[in-house]
Design a protein around this motif. Sequence first.
Motif, short mmCIF file in Angstrom:
data_model
loop_
_atom_site.label_atom_id
_atom_site.label_comp_id
_atom_site.label_asym_id
_atom_site.label_seq_id
_atom_site.Cartn_x
_atom_site.Cartn_y
_atom_site.Cartn_z
N LEU A 209 0.79 -1.23 0.03
CA LEU A 209 0.04 -0.09 -0.02
C LEU A 209 0.69 1.26 -0.11
N VAL A 210 1.96 1.18 0.73
CA VAL A 210 2.99 2.33 0.78
C VAL A 210 3.60 2.38 -0.35
N ASP A 211 3.82 1.52 -0.89
CA ASP A 211 4.68 1.49 -2.46
C ASP A 211 3.53 2.26 -3.45
N ALA A 212 2.45 1.81 -3.39
CA ALA A 212 1.35 2.38 -4.17
C ALA A 212 1.23 3.84 -4.24
N GLN A 213 1.09 4.05 -2.68
CA GLN A 213 0.80 5.79 -2.46
C GLN A 213 2.26 6.61 -2.94
N VAL A 214 3.20 5.90 -2.95
CA VAL A 214 4.55 6.71 -3.48
C VAL A 214 4.18 6.68 -5.03
N ARG A 215 3.96 5.49 -5.57
CA ARG A 215 3.87 5.74 -7.09
C ARG A 215 2.89 6.59 -7.67
N LEU A 216 1.84 6.71 -6.95
CA LEU A 216 0.83 7.77 -7.09
C LEU A 216 1.26 9.19 -7.02
N GLN A 217 1.89 9.51 -5.94
CA GLN A 217 2.43 10.70 -5.80
C GLN A 217 3.57 11.01 -6.81
N GLU A 218 4.45 10.00 -7.16
CA GLU A 218 5.37 10.28 -8.25
C GLU A 218 4.74 10.61 -9.75
N ALA A 219 3.76 9.84 -9.83
CA ALA A 219 2.92 10.11 -11.29
C ALA A 219 2.44 11.50 -11.13
N THR A 220 1.68 11.98 -10.12
CA THR A 220 1.21 13.28 -9.94
C THR A 220 1.98 14.42 -10.07
N SER A 221 3.27 14.06 -9.61
CA SER A 221 4.39 15.23 -9.55
C SER A 221 4.88 15.29 -11.10
N GLU A 222 5.09 14.17 -11.65
CA GLU A 222 5.52 14.23 -13.13
C GLU A 222 4.32 14.82 -14.08
N LYS A 227 3.76 19.81 -17.42
CA LYS A 227 2.81 21.12 -17.38
C LYS A 227 3.94 22.54 -17.30
N ILE A 228 4.71 22.28 -16.44
CA ILE A 228 5.55 23.35 -16.34
C ILE A 228 6.62 23.47 -17.64
N ARG A 229 7.06 22.43 -17.81
CA ARG A 229 7.78 22.65 -19.40
C ARG A 229 7.09 22.96 -20.40
N LEU A 230 5.95 22.51 -20.47
CA LEU A 230 5.00 23.02 -21.70
C LEU A 230 4.76 24.89 -21.62
N GLY A 231 4.56 25.18 -20.31
CA GLY A 231 4.36 26.57 -19.96
C GLY A 231 5.78 27.23 -20.57
N ALA A 232 6.83 26.78 -20.12
CA ALA A 232 8.08 27.56 -20.57
C ALA A 232 8.16 27.70 -22.01
N LEU A 233 7.66 26.58 -22.73
CA LEU A 233 7.94 26.53 -24.28
C LEU A 233 6.90 27.72 -24.82
N LEU A 234 5.83 27.89 -24.04
CA LEU A 234 5.10 28.95 -24.52
C LEU A 234 5.43 30.31 -24.12
N ALA A 235 6.70 30.41 -23.25
CA ALA A 235 7.26 31.72 -22.95
C ALA A 235 6.30 32.24 -21.79
N GLU A 236 5.81 31.35 -20.83
CA GLU A 236 4.89 31.90 -19.99
C GLU A 236 5.41 31.27 -18.72
N THR A 237 5.18 32.02 -17.44
CA THR A 237 5.68 31.74 -16.35
C THR A 237 4.64 30.74 -15.34
N GLN A 238 3.56 30.56 -16.07
CA GLN A 238 2.75 29.58 -15.35
C GLN A 238 2.64 28.13 -16.10
N PRO A 239 2.53 27.14 -15.28
CA PRO A 239 2.08 25.74 -16.19
C PRO A 239 1.21 25.86 -17.24
N TRP A 240 1.12 25.20 -18.11
CA TRP A 240 0.19 24.88 -19.27
C TRP A 240 -0.85 24.00 -18.76
#
Length: 443
Positions: A209-222, A227-240
């Motif tokens: 269960l703990v491992d599953a919770q960690v994987r969920l957190q990692e996926a959410t962070s990814e 989104k942040i990288r795409l926002g930078a490509l749009l020359a914006e300071t906010q995530p896309w």
Amino acid sequence: MRSHAIIPVVLAFAVAGCAHITAADRAPRTSVLERLKPSGEPVWREDLNDPVLRDLLRRVDAASLDEKTALARLARAHADVIAAKAAGSLQVGIGANAAVGGRTFSSSASGAVPSLEASYEIDLWGQLAKGRDAAAEDAQAATFDLTRARLLVGEETARIYVALRGAEAATETARQRRDLSQRAYDLVSLRAGAGAAGGEDVATYRRNLVDAQVRLQEATSEVERQKIRLGALLAETQPWTPPGGSGLPTPSEALPQSISSAVVDRRPDVMAAFARLSAADARRAQAVASAQPQFMISAALGAPDAAIVNLLDARSLAWALAATLSQALVDGQAGRARIDAATAEADAADLAYRKVVVQGWAEVRQAVVDATAARTVLDQARGGLADAQDAVRRGRIRHTAGTLDGLGLALLEDRQAAAMEDHDQAAARVLIAQLQLALVTGG
């Protein structure tokens, strides 16, 4: 000439200045973000049949700072072309000589003489022509650099978009596996309370269960990282923030097993390298021509250069026509150094061109190999997912019949979720291979 005669000359200066400087030149520099925009349709065409990605590619193509930098360099190259052409054209200038003075401080005299001078260099050895050729080739290389920049930005945008959609799919799968792990842990805890399971079983499912919770957190962070990288490509300071409901694009079922040899020659980086080689050869020819005698013709009205006046042994002239022929006899090997430097530059450009061609071929072949391998992995993942789905269907029948308990069914469903995760990762790998193939073949 009396001093008031200088007024027409001053007016001529003002008119000449206005002819060279426009209102836009005098105004403050406008916003580079608004002024520098690529023209035409995006050169990157692989949108994976995804309307959200298609719109995103257009937005990034218009906003990318990398593309605007390439546009600025292209504008500079075009200015260099104009300057090179101007060096071989007729040069005309106006001027005036004015003076006021006297033999004593109690008396004075003044006078002014306007002048009009024209000069033209006879390009005997093609020095100026080679300079124009070099500038034109540099501008051509800058044009190909812009195309290359637009391709790279398009590929990066699509690749990050695939990573985002893959991370979203992984988040959903991780959430399902977390819920299944929670259900399995609850069932084992109930068994332990009834004496049907031991403490080691409870500890094992707690770790799951703990491992599953960690994987969920990692996926959410990814998801947030992409989104942040795409926002930078749009020359914006906010995530896309993508619109919902898109999901991971469907990979192409047909990937090429071979690619024509002509595709490398059409790549913009190869064409840019060849243009730079041509420019370097032109600059070497220019350096050789600059070591030859130079011939200049000048014409003047009004107040010619003092050297011309002395040459004609006259105190003043109304007009003059002069020719200058010059050749350096001793220059401390400066001319030789210029030729050697230009030769070294051409050699470096030659090697750079050869390297780009070799790298292009290597990238094309590697892309084909990667695409084939990715397709094989996806086929295997599809088979594994089909087996897992079939096992869940049979498990649910057994669970309804009472021959499989809830914990066994939860484990089968978890394996199905893991198989789905493998399938999504394999599908994303094929999509990345599609994008790489598009990039190495020119978009």
